[in-house]
Design a protein around this motif. Structure first.
Motif, PDB file in Angstrom:
ATOM      1  N   GLY A  42       0.776  -1.224   0.000  1.00  0.00           N
ATOM      2  CA  GLY A  42       0.000   0.000   0.000  1.00  0.00           C
ATOM      3  C   GLY A  42       0.814   1.284   0.000  1.00  0.00           C
ATOM      4  N   LYS A  43       2.124   1.158  -0.080  1.00  0.00           N
ATOM      5  CA  LYS A  43       2.988   2.334  -0.064  1.00  0.00           C
ATOM      6  C   LYS A  43       3.820   2.397  -1.338  1.00  0.00           C
ATOM      7  N   GLU A  44       4.345   3.589  -1.619  1.00  0.00           N
ATOM      8  CA  GLU A  44       5.212   3.757  -2.771  1.00  0.00           C
ATOM      9  C   GLU A  44       6.599   3.183  -2.476  1.00  0.00           C
ATOM     10  N   ARG A  45       7.265   2.795  -3.530  1.00  0.00           N
ATOM     11  CA  ARG A  45       8.646   2.334  -3.378  1.00  0.00           C
ATOM     12  C   ARG A  45       9.505   3.502  -2.920  1.00  0.00           C
ATOM     13  N   GLU A  46      10.402   3.256  -1.978  1.00  0.00           N
ATOM     14  CA  GLU A  46      11.221   4.330  -1.433  1.00  0.00           C
ATOM     15  C   GLU A  46      12.687   3.904  -1.407  1.00  0.00           C
ATOM     16  N   LYS A  47      13.557   4.896  -1.505  1.00  0.00           N
ATOM     17  CA  LYS A  47      14.986   4.651  -1.401  1.00  0.00           C
ATOM     18  C   LYS A  47      15.335   4.419   0.066  1.00  0.00           C
ATOM     19  N   VAL A  48      16.197   3.438   0.308  1.00  0.00           N
ATOM     20  CA  VAL A  48      16.611   3.117   1.664  1.00  0.00           C
ATOM     21  C   VAL A  48      18.069   3.518   1.894  1.00  0.00           C
ATOM     22  N   ASP A  90      10.078  -2.091   9.051  1.00  0.00           N
ATOM     23  CA  ASP A  90      11.031  -2.432   7.990  1.00  0.00           C
ATOM     24  C   ASP A  90      10.476  -3.510   7.055  1.00  0.00           C
ATOM     25  N   SER A  91       9.341  -4.071   7.387  1.00  0.00           N
ATOM     26  CA  SER A  91       8.743  -5.109   6.552  1.00  0.00           C
ATOM     27  C   SER A  91       8.391  -4.539   5.185  1.00  0.00           C
TER      28      SER A  91
END
Length: 114
Positions: A42-48, A90-91
């Protein structure tokens, strides 16, 4: 065509660790910046995290800084993400890619749950 293959994910309890790996069909050893991304449901892909070619200038988003360590072995064409003190937030599915992604690999699922 770039083909990234991520591995090392799994189900762990809060506070535990995982080490992710990514191989890149020759792309990692020839790319200056490499990046780990993640996408939770349900969330956008994000840089880690990201790292330069020499491996001596890492960057982390604040929520993982101090817990995650990005590294690379250009000779092995492999990118790593050591994740310590994992939290339920973090999942996500974790992906590696360049800083200008075109195609994506399958990713590796990380689930942190008690």
């Amino acid at each position: 065509q770039v083909q990234f293959v991520e591995s090392g994910g799994g189900l762990v309890q809060p506070g535990e660790s995982l080490r992710l790996s990514c191989t890149g069909s020759g792309t990692i050893r020839s790319t200056y910046f490499m990046v780990w991304y993640r996408q939770a449901p349900g969330k956008e892909r994000e840089k880690v995290a990201s790292i330069n070619y020499a491996g001596d200038v890492p960057y982390y988003v604040p929520v993982v800084r101090g817990r995650f360590t990005i590294s690379r072995d250009n000779a092995k064409d492999t990118l790593y993400l050591q994740m310590n003190n994992l939290k339920p937030d973090d999942s996500a599915v974790y992906y590696c890619n360049t800083d200008s992604p075109v195609t994506w690999g399958q990713g590796t699922q990380v689930t942190v749950s008690a």
